[in-house]
Write an enzyme that holds these catalytic residues in place. Structure first.
Site, PDB file in Angstrom:
ATOM      1  N   ASN A 176       0.865  -1.187   0.000  1.00  0.00           N
ATOM      2  CA  ASN A 176       0.000   0.000   0.000  1.00  0.00           C
ATOM      3  C   ASN A 176       0.898   1.232   0.000  1.00  0.00           C
ATOM      4  OD1 ASN A 176      -1.857   2.012   0.406  1.00  0.00           O
ATOM      5  ND2 ASN A 176      -2.481   1.349   2.450  1.00  0.00           N
ATOM      6  N   LYS A 233       0.060   4.274  -0.207  1.00  0.00           N
ATOM      7  CA  LYS A 233      -0.568   5.445   0.426  1.00  0.00           C
ATOM      8  C   LYS A 233      -0.298   6.690  -0.436  1.00  0.00           C
ATOM      9  CE  LYS A 233      -0.247   3.058   4.807  1.00  0.00           C
ATOM     10  NZ  LYS A 233      -0.195   3.098   6.269  1.00  0.00           N
ATOM     11  N   HIS A 243      -9.700   1.321   4.916  1.00  0.00           N
ATOM     12  CA  HIS A 243      -8.403   1.395   5.606  1.00  0.00           C
ATOM     13  C   HIS A 243      -8.583   2.278   6.845  1.00  0.00           C
ATOM     14  CE1 HIS A 243      -4.246   2.363   6.489  1.00  0.00           C
ATOM     15  NE2 HIS A 243      -3.915   1.310   5.787  1.00  0.00           N
ATOM     16  N   GLU A 257      -6.948   4.613   7.995  1.00  0.00           N
ATOM     17  CA  GLU A 257      -6.731   6.045   7.735  1.00  0.00           C
ATOM     18  C   GLU A 257      -7.983   6.673   7.116  1.00  0.00           C
ATOM     19  OE1 GLU A 257      -3.079   5.410   5.588  1.00  0.00           O
ATOM     20  OE2 GLU A 257      -2.162   4.703   7.452  1.00  0.00           O
ATOM     21  N   GLU A 266      -5.480  -4.961  10.361  1.00  0.00           N
ATOM     22  CA  GLU A 266      -4.372  -4.038  10.616  1.00  0.00           C
ATOM     23  C   GLU A 266      -4.592  -3.334  11.953  1.00  0.00           C
ATOM     24  OE1 GLU A 266      -2.436  -2.716   6.640  1.00  0.00           O
ATOM     25  OE2 GLU A 266      -4.139  -1.420   7.014  1.00  0.00           O
ATOM     26  N   GLY A 303       2.758   1.893  10.860  1.00  0.00           N
ATOM     27  CA  GLY A 303       3.750   2.961  10.748  1.00  0.00           C
ATOM     28  C   GLY A 303       4.513   3.230  12.038  1.00  0.00           C
ATOM     29  N   SER A 316       3.408  -2.583  10.151  1.00  0.00           N
ATOM     30  CA  SER A 316       4.866  -2.703  10.310  1.00  0.00           C
ATOM     31  C   SER A 316       5.412  -4.075   9.904  1.00  0.00           C
ATOM     32  CB  SER A 316       5.285  -2.367  11.743  1.00  0.00           C
ATOM     33  OG  SER A 316       5.000  -1.013  12.023  1.00  0.00           O
ATOM     34  N   GLY A 343       2.820  -1.365   4.236  1.00  0.00           N
ATOM     35  CA  GLY A 343       2.907   0.065   3.948  1.00  0.00           C
ATOM     36  C   GLY A 343       4.339   0.468   3.661  1.00  0.00           C
TER      37      GLY A 343
HETATM   38  P1  13P Z   1       3.067   0.060   7.648  1.00  0.00           P
HETATM   39  O1  13P Z   1       3.539  -1.243   7.029  1.00  0.00           O
HETATM   40  O2  13P Z   1       3.850   1.230   7.214  1.00  0.00           O
HETATM   41  O3  13P Z   1       2.928  -0.086   9.131  1.00  0.00           O
HETATM   42  O4  13P Z   1       1.578   0.315   7.085  1.00  0.00           O
HETATM   43  C1  13P Z   1       0.628  -0.675   7.189  1.00  0.00           C
HETATM   44  C2  13P Z   1      -0.571  -0.262   6.419  1.00  0.00           C
HETATM   45  O5  13P Z   1      -1.307   0.611   6.828  1.00  0.00           O
HETATM   46  C3  13P Z   1      -0.813  -0.911   5.126  1.00  0.00           C
HETATM   47  O6  13P Z   1      -2.083  -0.625   4.647  1.00  0.00           O
END
Ligand code: 13P
Length: 251
Positions: free
Chosen positions: A9, A11, A96, A98, A168, A174, A214, A235
């Site tokens: 992803n 983002k 997601h 976010e 997630e 992150g 992560s 991510g």
């Molecule tokens: P990270 O791998 O950066 O923690 O992000 C995970 C994520 O939100 C994937 O959609």
């Protein structure tokens, strides 16, 4: 046997040239190494068509990161699932954390988006996951089960069977803090149980549940080795070609 998925992803990252360079390197790696996993790139809308061209001749699939709940009309700035499908993408992320947090997306909206995606021939990757606050209260299983049943309530068995689910935990996104393989496996098992109660044992056994938060080259092998973890939604590490290739190869 459920085929694993490793989805990156991106983002809101990468300029076009960077996106092309990264994708071309991934195409080379997947052609040379024929990974076991299905590899999916969740790209900004702007690169959906380009991504489809850059990955031509490889097995990499292109996904959007969101779609509109509407199919067409006066909704300035929105992108419809049927438009996403029309430029060759095959997946779309729905809900997601976010989007849920910053854009206040709720179960009713997510259900409408899932229906649009399915009608357009896209596979929705439905995201779920609890905050640190919920995890600390130890109500994470109830919370995530609730996120899913609120959406499943308005879907039939065929629609639910067409989903991929991504768990997630927000506290692991992150932050560099990954759920332990045991924590992730335990939640994935609970999620599969929710699917079974909502549909059938067969659908629960066949649905793919990805872990995200992560995921790194050093944590991927053990996570992907758990019986109910069918791959990852990655991510940060998906922006680095070496890291993402190692994660693909771990599946
Ligand atoms: P990270 O791998 O950066 O923690 O992000 C995970 C994520 O939100 C994937 O959609």
């Amino acid at each position: 046997m459920r085929q694993k998925i490793v989805a990156g992803n991106w983002k809101l990252n990468l300029l076009q040239k960077e996106a092309r360079t990264l994708t071309k390197a991934l195409v080379k790696h997947t052609i040379e190494n024929a990974p076991n996993a299905e590899v999916v790139l969740c790209v900004p809308h702007l690169y959906l068509e380009k991504g489809n061209n850059w990955t031509y001749g490889s097995s990499i699939k292109i996904s959007a990161q969101d779609c509109s709940q509407h199919s067409s009309g006066a909704f300035t700035g929105e992108v419809a699932a049927r438009q996403i499908s029309s430029v060759g993408a095959t997946y779309v992320l729905i809900g997601h954390s976010e989007r849920r947090e910053y854009f206040k997306e709720d179960a009713t909206l997510l259900t409408a988006k899932i229906k649009q995606a399915l009608e357009s021939g896209l596979t929705p990757i439905l995201c779920c996951g609890e905050s640190l606050e919920v995890r600390k209260k130890e109500t994470h299983v109830e919370f995530v089960s609730g996120q899913l049943t609120q959406v499943f309530g308005n879907l039939d068995n065929t629609e639910i069977a067409s989903l991929v689910i991504a768990y997630e935990p927000i506290w692991a996104i992150g932050t560099g803090e990954t759920a332990t393989p045991e924590q992730a496996q335990s939640m994935h098992q609970a999620i599969r149980n929710v699917v079974q109660v909502s549909t059938t044992e067969k659908i629960a056994n066949e649905i793919r549940i990805l872990y995200g938060g992560s995921v790194k080259p050093n944590t991927a092998p053990e996570l992907f080795g758990q019986s109910d973890i069918d791959g990852g939604l990655v991510g940060g590490a998906s922006l680095n070609v070496d890291d993402f290739c190692k994660i693909i190869d771990a599946a």
